[in-house]
Design a protein around this motif. Sequence first.
Motif, PDB file in Angstrom:
ATOM      1  N   PRO A 173       0.632  -1.204  -0.210  1.00 53.37           N
ATOM      2  CA  PRO A 173      -0.122  -0.106   0.062  1.00 53.37           C
ATOM      3  C   PRO A 173       1.105   1.206   0.281  1.00 53.37           C
ATOM      4  O   PRO A 173       0.335   2.420  -0.175  1.00 53.37           O
ATOM      5  CB  PRO A 173      -0.873   0.226   1.505  1.00 53.37           C
ATOM      6  CG  PRO A 173       0.597  -0.277   2.294  1.00 53.37           C
ATOM      7  CD  PRO A 173       0.821  -1.552   1.490  1.00 53.37           C
ATOM      8  N   ASN A 174       2.035   1.117   0.131  1.00 60.85           N
ATOM      9  CA  ASN A 174       3.058   2.516   0.017  1.00 60.85           C
ATOM     10  C   ASN A 174       2.914   3.127   1.152  1.00 60.85           C
ATOM     11  O   ASN A 174       1.847   4.254   0.551  1.00 60.85           O
ATOM     12  CB  ASN A 174       3.099   2.630  -1.357  1.00 60.85           C
ATOM     13  CG  ASN A 174       4.542   4.053  -1.513  1.00 60.85           C
ATOM     14  OD1 ASN A 174       5.351   3.559  -0.350  1.00 60.85           O
ATOM     15  ND2 ASN A 174       4.381   5.148  -1.466  1.00 60.85           N
ATOM     16  N   VAL A 175       2.799   2.476   2.540  1.00 67.52           N
ATOM     17  CA  VAL A 175       2.254   3.062   3.827  1.00 67.52           C
ATOM     18  C   VAL A 175       3.173   2.459   4.888  1.00 67.52           C
ATOM     19  O   VAL A 175       3.755   1.522   4.960  1.00 67.52           O
ATOM     20  CB  VAL A 175       0.894   2.795   4.282  1.00 67.52           C
ATOM     21  CG1 VAL A 175       1.104   3.255   5.809  1.00 67.52           C
ATOM     22  CG2 VAL A 175       0.047   3.276   3.459  1.00 67.52           C
ATOM     23  N   ASP A 176       4.407   4.115   5.191  1.00 67.54           N
ATOM     24  CA  ASP A 176       5.735   4.037   6.212  1.00 67.54           C
ATOM     25  C   ASP A 176       4.204   3.617   7.427  1.00 67.54           C
ATOM     26  O   ASP A 176       3.853   4.143   8.491  1.00 67.54           O
ATOM     27  CB  ASP A 176       6.586   5.405   6.343  1.00 67.54           C
ATOM     28  CG  ASP A 176       7.377   5.186   6.703  1.00 67.54           C
ATOM     29  OD1 ASP A 176       7.566   4.136   7.794  1.00 67.54           O
ATOM     30  OD2 ASP A 176       8.292   5.243   6.905  1.00 67.54           O
ATOM     31  N   ALA A 177       4.340   2.375   7.734  1.00 67.46           N
ATOM     32  CA  ALA A 177       4.220   1.479   8.887  1.00 67.46           C
ATOM     33  C   ALA A 177       4.442   2.489  10.507  1.00 67.46           C
ATOM     34  O   ALA A 177       4.282   2.519  11.369  1.00 67.46           O
ATOM     35  CB  ALA A 177       4.632   0.238   9.352  1.00 67.46           C
ATOM     36  N   GLY A 178       5.993   3.218  10.470  1.00 69.35           N
ATOM     37  CA  GLY A 178       6.164   4.383  11.508  1.00 69.35           C
ATOM     38  C   GLY A 178       7.115   3.312  12.462  1.00 69.35           C
ATOM     39  O   GLY A 178       7.016   3.761  13.801  1.00 69.35           O
ATOM     40  N   THR A 179       7.596   2.007  12.583  1.00 68.77           N
ATOM     41  CA  THR A 179       8.476   1.181  13.551  1.00 68.77           C
ATOM     42  C   THR A 179       9.904   1.183  12.873  1.00 68.77           C
ATOM     43  O   THR A 179       9.874   1.973  11.722  1.00 68.77           O
ATOM     44  CB  THR A 179       7.560  -0.087  12.938  1.00 68.77           C
ATOM     45  OG1 THR A 179       8.408  -0.851  14.007  1.00 68.77           O
ATOM     46  CG2 THR A 179       7.630  -1.023  12.047  1.00 68.77           C
ATOM     47  N   LEU A 180      10.257   0.197  13.322  1.00 71.63           N
ATOM     48  CA  LEU A 180      11.708  -0.323  13.035  1.00 71.63           C
ATOM     49  C   LEU A 180      11.800  -0.397  11.543  1.00 71.63           C
ATOM     50  O   LEU A 180      11.198  -1.206  10.455  1.00 71.63           O
ATOM     51  CB  LEU A 180      12.132  -1.109  13.653  1.00 71.63           C
ATOM     52  CG  LEU A 180      12.829  -1.047  14.773  1.00 71.63           C
ATOM     53  CD1 LEU A 180      13.049  -2.492  16.018  1.00 71.63           C
ATOM     54  CD2 LEU A 180      13.427  -0.206  15.709  1.00 71.63           C
ATOM     55  N   ASP A 181      12.654  -0.135  10.545  1.00 78.16           N
ATOM     56  CA  ASP A 181      12.959  -0.244   9.444  1.00 78.16           C
ATOM     57  C   ASP A 181      13.173  -2.049   8.874  1.00 78.16           C
ATOM     58  O   ASP A 181      12.526  -1.866   7.830  1.00 78.16           O
ATOM     59  CB  ASP A 181      14.488   0.668   9.229  1.00 78.16           C
ATOM     60  CG  ASP A 181      14.479   1.965   8.257  1.00 78.16           C
ATOM     61  OD1 ASP A 181      13.326   2.540   8.562  1.00 78.16           O
ATOM     62  OD2 ASP A 181      14.758   2.664   8.082  1.00 78.16           O
ATOM     63  N   THR A 197       2.658   0.365  16.912  1.00 80.15           N
ATOM     64  CA  THR A 197       2.309   1.533  18.157  1.00 80.15           C
ATOM     65  C   THR A 197       1.236   2.619  17.477  1.00 80.15           C
ATOM     66  O   THR A 197       0.472   2.882  18.420  1.00 80.15           O
ATOM     67  CB  THR A 197       3.657   1.791  19.117  1.00 80.15           C
ATOM     68  OG1 THR A 197       4.617   3.008  17.623  1.00 80.15           O
ATOM     69  CG2 THR A 197       4.244   0.901  19.377  1.00 80.15           C
ATOM     70  N   ASP A 198       1.364   3.017  15.808  1.00 80.43           N
ATOM     71  CA  ASP A 198       1.072   3.334  15.902  1.00 80.43           C
ATOM     72  C   ASP A 198      -0.678   3.355  14.889  1.00 80.43           C
ATOM     73  O   ASP A 198      -0.351   2.613  14.533  1.00 80.43           O
ATOM     74  CB  ASP A 198       1.024   5.493  15.518  1.00 80.43           C
ATOM     75  CG  ASP A 198       0.417   6.195  14.633  1.00 80.43           C
ATOM     76  OD1 ASP A 198      -0.469   6.190  15.233  1.00 80.43           O
ATOM     77  OD2 ASP A 198       1.353   7.015  13.932  1.00 80.43           O
ATOM     78  N   ILE A 199      -2.008   3.506  14.488  1.00 77.93           N
ATOM     79  CA  ILE A 199      -2.653   2.874  14.315  1.00 77.93           C
ATOM     80  C   ILE A 199      -2.906   3.669  12.954  1.00 77.93           C
ATOM     81  O   ILE A 199      -3.634   2.818  12.508  1.00 77.93           O
ATOM     82  CB  ILE A 199      -4.340   3.009  15.075  1.00 77.93           C
ATOM     83  CG1 ILE A 199      -4.149   2.603  16.599  1.00 77.93           C
ATOM     84  CG2 ILE A 199      -5.584   2.680  13.960  1.00 77.93           C
ATOM     85  CD1 ILE A 199      -4.069   0.736  16.091  1.00 77.93           C
TER      86      ILE A 199
END
Length: 445
Positions: free
Chosen positions: A154-162, A207-209
């Motif tokens: 989906p080309n979304v950055d999950a904001g977690t560890l690389d 950790t971010d929804i």
Amino acid sequence: MSSNYFPYRDGQLHVSQVPVARLAEEVGTPFYCYSADALENSYRSFAAALSGLPATICYALKANSNQAVIKTFADLGAGADVVSEGELRRALAAGVPAERIVFAGVGKTGQEMIAGLDAGIMQFNVESLAELELLSQVAQQRGTTAPVAVRVNPNVDAGTLDQITTGRADSKFGIDATEARDFLTGTGSLPGIRFEGLAVHIGSQLTDIAPYRTTFERLIALYHELREAGLPLRRLDLGGGIGISYKHHLQEQVEEAEQRVRDYAQVVHGLADGLDAELVFEPGRLLVGNAGLLVTRVLYVKDNGERRFVIVDAAMNDLLRPSLYDAWHEILPVSAAAANAELRPVDVVGPVCESTDTFAKQRPLPPLKKDDLLVFSSAGAYSFVMASTYNSRPLAPEVLVRGDRSAIVRARMEYDAMIGQDRLPDWQNERADGDNPQKTALGAA
Ligand SMILES: *Cc1c(COP(=O)(O)O)cnc(C)c1O
């Protein structure tokens, strides 16, 4: 980790009703210990948050693939998310019905496809056109068609560890949404494929929804578009990745993790309203992470100038996450420290010959001495499954506790099982005198 499942009673850490120190006497250290009560609770709360939805919860085995753990979930109705033939076999052996098994992974072999087809699994999550072509061929050879969900990136950055993000355009996972559209609508050349759904999985320890909402919105838009184009899709696999709290000793953080599941479920309920689709969820860490401990014993305490090192009998081969990701695990003494005990920063390290064999640096801990027992908490996920025999250390045993009962659900690896796998080549065994001390030394063969 809810304190309910790992309480201190009379100053002694317990797993449910069983004292950790007693288990340590019985099985030796290091060992993993999981609470079946905590596993059941985490599954039930996740399922309850999703109640009312046409959902199958496919536990992601790669987080913890012990069959007793899998069976704990299977008994509550869970399916399984597997990424290899080994995991498929484990899921089936633990009693997960094939029709609740999803086979994911970016590099399935032809042999693994056959195993999945023969078992009759729910779906293959396919990640490339090349894989789809092979799966189509293999299915045709077996005289069947393969149920497929296309994993979309989906080309979304999950904001977690690389290291554990998987949904960005630069990731090896999934198929770009525009490409997916093209080949899903041009299926004539793939007679062995039965397209049934779309899948996503954007990373782990989220950790971010917010990234979930963006992802699911994009996935649902594509789902509608493809159905309007005439594809008989009926299933959406929303993946896993919900993060847990590793610093659970602070009550606010426990509540934070519980709140996260509620927020996640709220997003899903909102988007699923009026959606004509079965849903699949693939939680791994969320179900097992906080339900396990790694128990270890202090071997030595050593002072190097200003710095104090606590050397324990567990090592990076048992729990890789701190050296792999700089991950933080709570460290607790099995015998509670006195209320007035002074905390002092120490480095907690294992015996392996690598500087990265360090569990914690300058961690404030109460006074510790040789033979004291410690636990690394939140070691239920990505812990035993990542263990290795590096430094020829046998794999540690796993114990499952339920109420006042405990069982060794995987025995400590025997030395013979570890070193007996080695074989000497013929030329080292060919000795003129027929005397063969090497072969004897290796046992087996
Ligand atoms: C690893 C993985 C999961 C589970 O991830 P968690 O972070 O443990 O929930 C789910 N689905 C797929 C495809 C995975 O690769």
